[in-house]
Design an enzyme around this catalytic site. Structure first.
Site, short mmCIF file in Angstrom:
data_model
loop_
_atom_site.label_atom_id
_atom_site.label_comp_id
_atom_site.label_asym_id
_atom_site.label_seq_id
_atom_site.Cartn_x
_atom_site.Cartn_y
_atom_site.Cartn_z
N PRO A 103 0.83 -1.21 0.00
CA PRO A 103 0.00 0.00 0.00
C PRO A 103 0.87 1.25 0.00
O PRO A 103 1.77 1.39 0.82
CB PRO A 103 -0.80 -0.13 1.31
N GLU A 104 0.61 2.15 -0.95
CA GLU A 104 1.36 3.39 -1.05
C GLU A 104 0.48 4.53 -0.54
O GLU A 104 -0.61 4.30 -0.01
CB GLU A 104 1.84 3.59 -2.48
N HIS A 123 -4.57 -14.10 10.22
CA HIS A 123 -3.80 -12.91 9.86
C HIS A 123 -4.36 -11.63 10.46
O HIS A 123 -3.93 -10.53 10.07
CB HIS A 123 -3.74 -12.78 8.34
N ARG A 126 1.68 -10.77 5.93
CA ARG A 126 3.14 -10.84 5.99
C ARG A 126 3.71 -10.22 7.26
O ARG A 126 4.91 -10.28 7.51
CB ARG A 126 3.73 -10.16 4.75
N ARG A 142 20.73 16.16 -4.59
CA ARG A 142 20.85 14.70 -4.68
C ARG A 142 21.46 14.27 -6.01
O ARG A 142 21.02 14.70 -7.07
CB ARG A 142 19.46 14.06 -4.52
#
Length: 271
Positions: A2-3, A89, A107, A151
């Protein structure tokens, strides 16, 4: 994983419904990525004031303290009355008088962590290094461009790092770079002001559109009501390797960049 759009969709799905709820019980299942960091019983009786988002973290503000939730690689939340008994889960239940907020995470890379406030060491550790929020007025272009100029790494890696702008994950970085016409491998420091301006606008537009479409469901993401997202159906490059570009017709290319798959059009993203 999930973003940011999926996390924001999740927040929008239950924030209004849980506001004002009184906590009646907590259930903690198998260990997650980080410990809760508080005795669950001490939170009983506190009230949920509201739900915010910082990057990919959901911040559940309580009448005393806050809970920081992260969905990890495969987590999802449900908020409703009458949930069945916890399954294999289901690792966390926040039971309130307005319903139960449940974290399901096959997970177990997700987390629910308590902090007294955002100045607490654990909150600073998890939130302190995050960059600007891309949705809203806090996403200042001049600060964004200055961050890129410092950067030397490839622009896609800089976007994923999250210290210049937060929450632009793998799917949406590929899509924003395509919209801005920037090749994923170009050094961030080499991006001119006009191109950075296009990228800044593309990040805003892509993430906002993804939220409107309910996020992306590539594997198992669903919102708090169990519904899938649909942004992936209109992706221009992501997961379309070998397919024709929707703009120029050239085949979409794929390669590994920092252990993540990158998708781009060699014609539309020449530099």
């Amino acid at each position: 994983m999930p973003e940011l759009p999926e996390v924001e969709v999740t927040r929008l799905g239950f924030a209004d419904r849980i506001a004002g709820a009184r906590i009646t019980a907590l259930r903690v299942g198998k260990p997650l990525r980080w410990a809760l960091a508080v005795d669950p019983e001490t939170l009983v009786g506190r009230t949920v004031v509201g739900v915010r988002r910082r990057g990919k973290y959901l911040l559940v503000d309580l009448s005393d303290g806050l809970l920081m939730l992260h969905l990890g690689m495969s987590g999802s939340l449900r908020f409703t009355h009458g949930l069945p008994l916890p399954g294999t889960h289901d690792h966390f239940d926040l039971v309130t008088d307005l319903g139960t907020l449940r974290l399901n995470d096959p997970r177990r890379f997700g987390a629910v962590v308590f902090a007294a406030d955002e100045d607490a060491p654990i909150a600073i550790k998890l939130l302190g290094g995050l960059g600007m929020e891309p949705l809203g007025d806090a996403f200042d272009f001049d600060v964004f461009h200055a961050g890129l100029r410092r950067r030397q790494a490839a622009i896609k890696q800089v976007l994923l790092a999250g210290d210049v702008v937060v929450g632009v994950g793998n799917i949406y970085a590929s899509e924003a770079l395509f919209m801005a016409g920037i090749r994923p491998t170009v050094a961030a420091s080499r991006i001119s002001r006009p191109r950075a301006l296009r990228l800044h606008a593309a990040i805003r537009e892509i993430l906002a559109r993804a939220v409107q479409r309910g996020g992306s469901t590539l594997r198992d993401f669903s919102n708090v009501d169990g519904q899938s997202g649909y942004f992936q159906l209109e992706a221009m490059v992501y997961a379309r390797a070998g397919e024709p570009c929707r703009v120029c017709g050239a085949p979409i290319r794929q390669f590994k960049q920092g252990q993540r798959s990158t998708f781009f059009c060699a014609i539309c993203q020449k530099s």
